[in-house]
Scaffold this active site. Structure first.
Site, PDB file in Angstrom:
ATOM      1  N   ASP A 198      -4.441  -0.816  -1.961  1.00 63.77           N
ATOM      2  CA  ASP A 198      -5.381  -0.993  -0.949  1.00 63.77           C
ATOM      3  C   ASP A 198      -6.905  -0.092  -2.766  1.00 63.77           C
ATOM      4  O   ASP A 198      -5.807   0.791  -2.499  1.00 63.77           O
ATOM      5  CB  ASP A 198      -5.780   0.031  -0.493  1.00 63.77           C
ATOM      6  CG  ASP A 198      -6.427   0.216   1.107  1.00 63.77           C
ATOM      7  OD1 ASP A 198      -6.631  -1.059   1.051  1.00 63.77           O
ATOM      8  OD2 ASP A 198      -6.834   0.757   1.505  1.00 63.77           O
ATOM      9  N   ASP A 223       0.394  -1.687   0.066  1.00 58.87           N
ATOM     10  CA  ASP A 223       0.254   0.041   0.232  1.00 58.87           C
ATOM     11  C   ASP A 223       0.675   0.772   0.037  1.00 58.87           C
ATOM     12  O   ASP A 223       0.546   2.496   0.538  1.00 58.87           O
ATOM     13  CB  ASP A 223      -1.114   0.252   1.330  1.00 58.87           C
ATOM     14  CG  ASP A 223      -1.854  -1.058   0.807  1.00 58.87           C
ATOM     15  OD1 ASP A 223      -1.848  -1.716   0.503  1.00 58.87           O
ATOM     16  OD2 ASP A 223      -2.730  -1.234   1.690  1.00 58.87           O
ATOM     17  N   HIS A 283     -10.581   6.750   1.772  1.00 55.41           N
ATOM     18  CA  HIS A 283      -9.615   6.813   1.124  1.00 55.41           C
ATOM     19  C   HIS A 283      -9.083   5.936   0.016  1.00 55.41           C
ATOM     20  O   HIS A 283     -10.008   4.925   0.243  1.00 55.41           O
ATOM     21  CB  HIS A 283      -8.010   6.349   2.374  1.00 55.41           C
ATOM     22  CG  HIS A 283      -8.706   5.426   2.361  1.00 55.41           C
ATOM     23  ND1 HIS A 283      -9.358   4.719   4.325  1.00 55.41           N
ATOM     24  CD2 HIS A 283      -7.923   4.342   2.273  1.00 55.41           C
ATOM     25  CE1 HIS A 283      -9.432   3.865   4.390  1.00 55.41           C
ATOM     26  NE2 HIS A 283      -8.564   2.833   3.046  1.00 55.41           N
ATOM     27  N   CYS A 305      -1.924  -2.975   8.042  1.00 55.23           N
ATOM     28  CA  CYS A 305      -1.773  -3.491   6.651  1.00 55.23           C
ATOM     29  C   CYS A 305      -0.682  -4.196   6.568  1.00 55.23           C
ATOM     30  O   CYS A 305       0.000  -5.795   6.314  1.00 55.23           O
ATOM     31  CB  CYS A 305      -2.136  -3.124   5.223  1.00 55.23           C
ATOM     32  SG  CYS A 305      -3.526  -2.536   5.252  1.00 55.23           S
ATOM     33  N   LYS A 330      -7.177  -5.165  -2.817  1.00 54.41           N
ATOM     34  CA  LYS A 330      -7.831  -5.230  -1.888  1.00 54.41           C
ATOM     35  C   LYS A 330      -8.575  -4.563  -1.095  1.00 54.41           C
ATOM     36  O   LYS A 330      -7.911  -2.630  -1.029  1.00 54.41           O
ATOM     37  CB  LYS A 330      -6.976  -5.791  -0.647  1.00 54.41           C
ATOM     38  CG  LYS A 330      -6.386  -5.086  -0.606  1.00 54.41           C
ATOM     39  CD  LYS A 330      -5.626  -6.080   0.506  1.00 54.41           C
ATOM     40  CE  LYS A 330      -3.603  -4.511   1.212  1.00 54.41           C
ATOM     41  NZ  LYS A 330      -4.942  -2.741   1.849  1.00 54.41           N
ATOM     42  N   HIS A 360     -17.782   2.975   1.000  1.00 60.62           N
ATOM     43  CA  HIS A 360     -17.071   1.574   1.486  1.00 60.62           C
ATOM     44  C   HIS A 360     -16.883   1.599   2.856  1.00 60.62           C
ATOM     45  O   HIS A 360     -17.410   2.567   3.940  1.00 60.62           O
ATOM     46  CB  HIS A 360     -15.341   1.333   1.186  1.00 60.62           C
ATOM     47  CG  HIS A 360     -14.882   0.289   1.946  1.00 60.62           C
ATOM     48  ND1 HIS A 360     -14.354  -0.215   3.070  1.00 60.62           N
ATOM     49  CD2 HIS A 360     -15.358  -0.869   1.458  1.00 60.62           C
ATOM     50  CE1 HIS A 360     -13.835  -1.555   3.607  1.00 60.62           C
ATOM     51  NE2 HIS A 360     -14.561  -2.214   2.007  1.00 60.62           N
TER      52      HIS A 360
HETATM   53  C1  VGL Z   1      -4.799   0.584   5.965  1.00 60.76           C
HETATM   54  C2  VGL Z   1      -5.786   1.574   7.000  1.00 60.76           C
HETATM   55  C3  VGL Z   1      -7.236   1.585   5.931  1.00 60.76           C
HETATM   56  C4  VGL Z   1      -2.910   0.322   5.584  1.00 60.76           C
HETATM   57  C5  VGL Z   1      -5.513   0.179   4.943  1.00 60.76           C
HETATM   58  O1  VGL Z   1      -2.693   0.590   3.726  1.00 60.76           O
HETATM   59  O2  VGL Z   1      -2.318   0.179   6.269  1.00 60.76           O
HETATM   60  N1  VGL Z   1      -4.958   1.110   6.512  1.00 60.76           N
HETATM   61  N2  VGL Z   1      -6.902   1.275   5.108  1.00 60.76           N
HETATM   62 ZN    ZN Z   2      -8.043   0.739   3.302  1.00 58.92          ZN
END
Ligand code: VGL
Ligand code: ZN
Length: 211
Positions: A51, A13, A86, A156, A111, A57
């Site tokens: 992400d 990510d 996001h 993540c 994902k 969502h």
């Molecule tokens: C993430 C919060 C929400 C991450 C993704 O990539 O760590 N954290 N979505």
């Molecule tokens: Zn996310």
């Protein structure tokens, strides 16, 4: 530490929204890019994750009237932190940071695209049972040891490392190639889980020097 041909670098990510100026900026998130670029040439296999959420969502506070970002709610699969919107599919925030340059990456795994369930881990969605397909991909390609870098350490990256261990794969987090959100003790909480699960923490310099 020596990297072998069956090792894979999972770059989690590294997207605009998780970097400074982004919608869910991880403090100093862009600082992961330089160490990732230094270690990447050691690996014969690199997988990127992205992400990738629909606009409505369930992990977004805006999808739950009366809720604010960083509140938590109970969803059927457990407690869910509510985030600012996001990494919305097709937006600039969801793109990889423009400085990330890993054209040799063999797979980009998206994902979090199901509206009603979040997916921190690269292996399973947050119900811990819906697979993303990555375990099957690694198995079919004979990739066994997982090295992790990227964002965010306590979400993540950490969830992916824990799931790798649940799948029986050795998992190593490159600490200096990752940055944390650190929300309500999330770093201490996940590090306690790393210790139990046997997730190893490395500095990338440890194997750059030993080659
Ligand atoms: C993430 C919060 C929400 C991450 C993704 O990539 O760590 N954290 N979505
Ligand atoms: Zn996310």
């Amino acid at each position: 530490m020596l990297i072998d041909p069956n090792d894979v670098l999972l770059v989690i990510d590294v997207q605009n929204d998780f970097c400074p100026g982004g919608a869910l900026a991880v403090p100093r998130g862009d600082e992961v890019i330089a160490p990732i670029h230094r270690i990447a040439p050691r690996f014969q296999h690199i997988v990127l994750t992205q992400d990738w959420h629909p606009p409505n969502h369930f992990s977004f506070a805006a999808s739950h009237p009366g809720k604010q970002p960083y509140d938590s709610i109970d969803l059927p699969y457990g407690t869910q932190v509510l985030w600012p919107p996001h990494c919305v599919q097709g937006t600039r925030g969801a793109e990889f940071h423009p400085a990330l340059h890993l054209p040799q990456a063999e797979l980009i795994l998206r994902k979090g695209f199901r509206t009603q369930i979040d997916s921190y881990s690269a292996f399973f969605e947050n119900d811990h049972s819906t697979p993303t397909g990555l375990a099957g991909y690694l198995r079919e390609r004979g990739l066994t040891r997982v090295f992790l870098a990227g964002l965010a350490y306590d979400y993540c990256v950490g969830y992916s490392a824990l799931d790798a261990r649940r799948l029986g794969l050795p998992a190593f987090i490159l600490r200096d190639a990752s940055r944390a959100i650190d929300l309500n003790g999330s770093v201490a909480a996940i590090e306690a889980e790393f210790a139990i699960a046997g997730v190893a923490i490395l500095e990338s310099s440890e194997f750059i020097e030993t080659g």
